[in-house]
Design a protein around this motif. Structure first.
Motif, PDB file in Angstrom:
ATOM      1  N   ASN A  19     -26.105 -29.096  -3.278  1.00 13.36           N
ATOM      2  CA  ASN A  19     -25.915 -30.188  -4.221  1.00 13.36           C
ATOM      3  C   ASN A  19     -25.955 -31.542  -3.510  1.00 13.36           C
ATOM      4  OD1 ASN A  19     -25.186 -31.226  -6.919  1.00 13.36           O
ATOM      5  ND2 ASN A  19     -23.262 -31.794  -5.929  1.00 13.36           N
ATOM      6  N   TYR A  20     -25.331 -31.586  -2.333  1.00  9.56           N
ATOM      7  CA  TYR A  20     -25.331 -32.830  -1.564  1.00  9.56           C
ATOM      8  C   TYR A  20     -26.751 -33.210  -1.147  1.00  9.56           C
ATOM      9  CZ  TYR A  20     -24.199 -36.297   1.961  1.00  9.56           C
ATOM     10  OH  TYR A  20     -24.128 -37.461   2.673  1.00  9.56           O
ATOM     11  N   LEU A  21     -27.520 -32.246  -0.651  1.00  8.65           N
ATOM     12  CA  LEU A  21     -28.887 -32.510  -0.225  1.00  8.65           C
ATOM     13  C   LEU A  21     -29.760 -32.951  -1.394  1.00  8.65           C
ATOM     14  CD1 LEU A  21     -29.457 -29.512   2.222  1.00  8.65           C
ATOM     15  CD2 LEU A  21     -29.037 -31.896   2.843  1.00  8.65           C
ATOM     16  N   SER A  22     -29.565 -32.335  -2.557  1.00 13.70           N
ATOM     17  CA  SER A  22     -30.377 -32.698  -3.725  1.00 13.70           C
ATOM     18  C   SER A  22     -30.081 -34.114  -4.187  1.00 13.70           C
ATOM     19  CB  SER A  22     -30.139 -31.705  -4.868  1.00 13.70           C
ATOM     20  OG  SER A  22     -28.828 -31.818  -5.380  1.00 13.70           O
ATOM     21  N   LYS A  23     -28.827 -34.553  -4.025  1.00  7.63           N
ATOM     22  CA  LYS A  23     -28.473 -35.922  -4.395  1.00  7.63           C
ATOM     23  C   LYS A  23     -29.048 -36.939  -3.417  1.00  7.63           C
ATOM     24  CE  LYS A  23     -24.151 -34.976  -6.872  1.00  7.63           C
ATOM     25  NZ  LYS A  23     -22.677 -35.148  -6.878  1.00  7.63           N
ATOM     26  N   ASN A  24     -29.489 -36.448  -2.264  1.00  8.59           N
ATOM     27  CA  ASN A  24     -30.047 -37.344  -1.255  1.00  8.59           C
ATOM     28  C   ASN A  24     -31.541 -37.117  -1.039  1.00  8.59           C
ATOM     29  OD1 ASN A  24     -27.768 -39.026   0.255  1.00  8.59           O
ATOM     30  ND2 ASN A  24     -26.913 -37.037  -0.317  1.00  8.59           N
ATOM     31  N   GLY A  25     -32.218 -36.723  -2.119  1.00  6.19           N
ATOM     32  CA  GLY A  25     -33.673 -36.759  -2.107  1.00  6.19           C
ATOM     33  C   GLY A  25     -34.391 -35.460  -1.833  1.00  6.19           C
ATOM     34  N   ILE A  26     -33.671 -34.324  -1.691  1.00  2.00           N
ATOM     35  CA  ILE A  26     -34.332 -33.037  -1.460  1.00  2.00           C
ATOM     36  C   ILE A  26     -34.303 -32.238  -2.755  1.00  2.00           C
ATOM     37  CG2 ILE A  26     -34.264 -30.869  -0.161  1.00  2.00           C
ATOM     38  CD1 ILE A  26     -33.072 -32.383   2.172  1.00  2.00           C
ATOM     39  N   ASP A  27     -35.469 -31.801  -3.190  1.00  2.00           N
ATOM     40  CA  ASP A  27     -35.603 -31.063  -4.443  1.00  2.00           C
ATOM     41  C   ASP A  27     -34.743 -29.796  -4.403  1.00  2.00           C
ATOM     42  OD1 ASP A  27     -36.363 -29.760  -6.729  1.00  2.00           O
ATOM     43  OD2 ASP A  27     -38.519 -29.895  -6.351  1.00  2.00           O
ATOM     44  N   ALA A  28     -33.832 -29.666  -5.364  1.00  2.00           N
ATOM     45  CA  ALA A  28     -32.915 -28.522  -5.392  1.00  2.00           C
ATOM     46  C   ALA A  28     -33.655 -27.194  -5.519  1.00  2.00           C
ATOM     47  CB  ALA A  28     -31.918 -28.678  -6.540  1.00  2.00           C
ATOM     48  N   THR A  29     -34.837 -27.216  -6.146  1.00  2.00           N
ATOM     49  CA  THR A  29     -35.595 -25.972  -6.308  1.00  2.00           C
ATOM     50  C   THR A  29     -36.179 -25.479  -4.988  1.00  2.00           C
ATOM     51  OG1 THR A  29     -37.666 -27.154  -6.816  1.00  2.00           O
ATOM     52  CG2 THR A  29     -36.207 -26.594  -8.667  1.00  2.00           C
ATOM     53  N   ARG A  30     -36.116 -26.315  -3.965  1.00  2.00           N
ATOM     54  CA  ARG A  30     -36.640 -25.930  -2.650  1.00  2.00           C
ATOM     55  C   ARG A  30     -35.513 -25.632  -1.663  1.00  2.00           C
ATOM     56  NH1 ARG A  30     -41.291 -30.073  -0.982  1.00  2.00           N
ATOM     57  NH2 ARG A  30     -41.752 -28.368   0.470  1.00  2.00           N
ATOM     58  N   ILE A  31     -34.319 -25.397  -2.186  1.00  2.00           N
ATOM     59  CA  ILE A  31     -33.167 -25.076  -1.336  1.00  2.00           C
ATOM     60  C   ILE A  31     -32.612 -23.709  -1.745  1.00  2.00           C
ATOM     61  CG2 ILE A  31     -30.899 -25.806  -0.515  1.00  2.00           C
ATOM     62  CD1 ILE A  31     -31.597 -28.653  -1.449  1.00  2.00           C
ATOM     63  N   GLU A  32     -32.564 -22.778  -0.819  1.00  2.00           N
ATOM     64  CA  GLU A  32     -31.947 -21.468  -1.052  1.00  2.00           C
ATOM     65  C   GLU A  32     -30.586 -21.433  -0.364  1.00  2.00           C
ATOM     66  OE1 GLU A  32     -34.362 -18.201   0.117  1.00  2.00           O
ATOM     67  OE2 GLU A  32     -36.079 -18.782  -1.140  1.00  2.00           O
ATOM     68  N   THR A  33     -29.644 -20.682  -0.956  1.00  2.00           N
ATOM     69  CA  THR A  33     -28.301 -20.590  -0.368  1.00  2.00           C
ATOM     70  C   THR A  33     -27.923 -19.137  -0.118  1.00  2.00           C
ATOM     71  OG1 THR A  33     -27.223 -20.531  -2.541  1.00  2.00           O
ATOM     72  CG2 THR A  33     -27.565 -22.698  -1.536  1.00  2.00           C
ATOM     73  N   GLN A  34     -27.136 -18.943   0.901  1.00  2.00           N
ATOM     74  CA  GLN A  34     -26.588 -17.631   1.235  1.00  2.00           C
ATOM     75  C   GLN A  34     -25.176 -17.823   1.778  1.00  2.00           C
ATOM     76  OE1 GLN A  34     -28.990 -15.559   4.105  1.00  2.00           O
ATOM     77  NE2 GLN A  34     -30.886 -15.677   2.876  1.00  2.00           N
TER      78      GLN A  34
END
Length: 303
Positions: free
Chosen positions: A260-275
């Protein structure tokens, strides 16, 4: 000669002599007085124009206008609205890039040394360059045709509290595919060799980034801009305090918070996977407070 003739001759000589003396002495005095009394003409001081032109100059494109994009001091957000003359130049750039899909443009943003950087970017100049790029993309241009740089300099032309056009646009030579591929592969290897690691307090998912971590986020964003199928992987970890399953859940919360933090700073959330790895992959000794603190983390890499 008669007296009358001598009288007339004397009158004539007097008139001629008087005229000569007048022309020689009195007229010169008049001319001198006129010259001395004439007002002196003073050239007005030349004032430097208070503008920075918006210039697009490359092979196949030439455009210039006295107006420009503007930023308030200490701000990385473009001042709106943009003037008609600058908009016309942006439309010309859009048409040029559309006709030349391999062309790259480097936007160099500038900030002054007395400005405060409150962004996640390395410096305010880079943040401004990225905001200009995002504005161009919003006008229909392709993101992968732009590179961004930032520089901090001593001063920039201003109007009150507004910086006038603190950006430069250079039209890059087109790199070969193999060279570009090697460049981005090297950046990916660098990101993964020294990954962004976000640390958390016990049972908490809040964080504050330092300058080094901000630079790593900038590198990840640059990589994603140029490698369109790349994916970011955020893996959450915990120490071994408490129940194992609860720690796995906590690790996932930390990974999701980081996403969520990365998406708020310009990284598309759909390109972030979490584990979440929970407490299963410690990097510190869980028998010490320092070791436990190092284990409470999210590790962010390029997948």
């Amino acid at each position: 000669m008669s007296k009358k003739a001598l009288y007339l001759l004397g009158i004539a000589i007097t008139i001629i002599l008087g005229t000569f003396l007048y022309l020689k002495f009195c007229c010169n005095c008049c001319d001198k007085t006129s010259t001395d009394d004439a007002p002196k003409i003073v050239s007005p001081a030349v004032q430097e124009p208070n503008f920075v032109p918006f210039v697009l100059s490359g092979s196949g494109i030439e455009y210039q206008t006295h107006d420009n994009l503007k930023f308030l001091k200490n701000s990385a957000i473009l001042v709106m609205p943009v003037s008609d003359s600058v908009t016309a130049g942006i439309e010309k750039l859009k048409a040029f890039l559309s006709s030349n899909p391999k062309q790259k443009v480097t936007i160099t943003g500038y900030a002054t040394s007395d400005e405060k950087n409150t962004t996640t970017f390395e410096n305010l100049g880079l943040a401004r360059a990225n905001d200009v790029k995002n504005y161009f993309v919003s006008k229909g241009m392709l993101e992968n045709q732009f590179n961004t740089k930032g520089e901090v300099i001593d001063k920039w032309k201003m109007s009150a509290d507004t910086l006038l056009g603190p950006a430069n646009y250079s039209f890059d030579a087109i790199d070969s595919t193999s060279t570009a591929s090697d460049e981005w592969s090297a950046l990916r290897d660098k990101i993964n060799a020294d990954p962004l690691i976000l640390h958390f307090n016990t049972n908490q998912s809040r964080l504050t980034l330092n300058d080094s971590e901000k630079q790593k986020i900038t590198a990840i964003k640059q990589y994603l801009e140029h490698v369109k199928d790349a994916v970011v992987l955020a893996v959450g970890h915990s120490d071994n305090i408490g129940n194992h399953d609860s720690n796995v859940i906590l690790g996932q919360k930390r990974a999701d918070f980081s996403k969520n933090y990365l998406s708020k700073n310009g990284i598309d959330a759909t390109r972030i996977e979490t584990q979440s790895k929970g407490p299963d992959e410690p990097i510190g000794d869980n028998n010490t407070s320092e070791g436990k603190a190092s284990n409470r983390r999210t590790v962010i890499t390029i997948k």
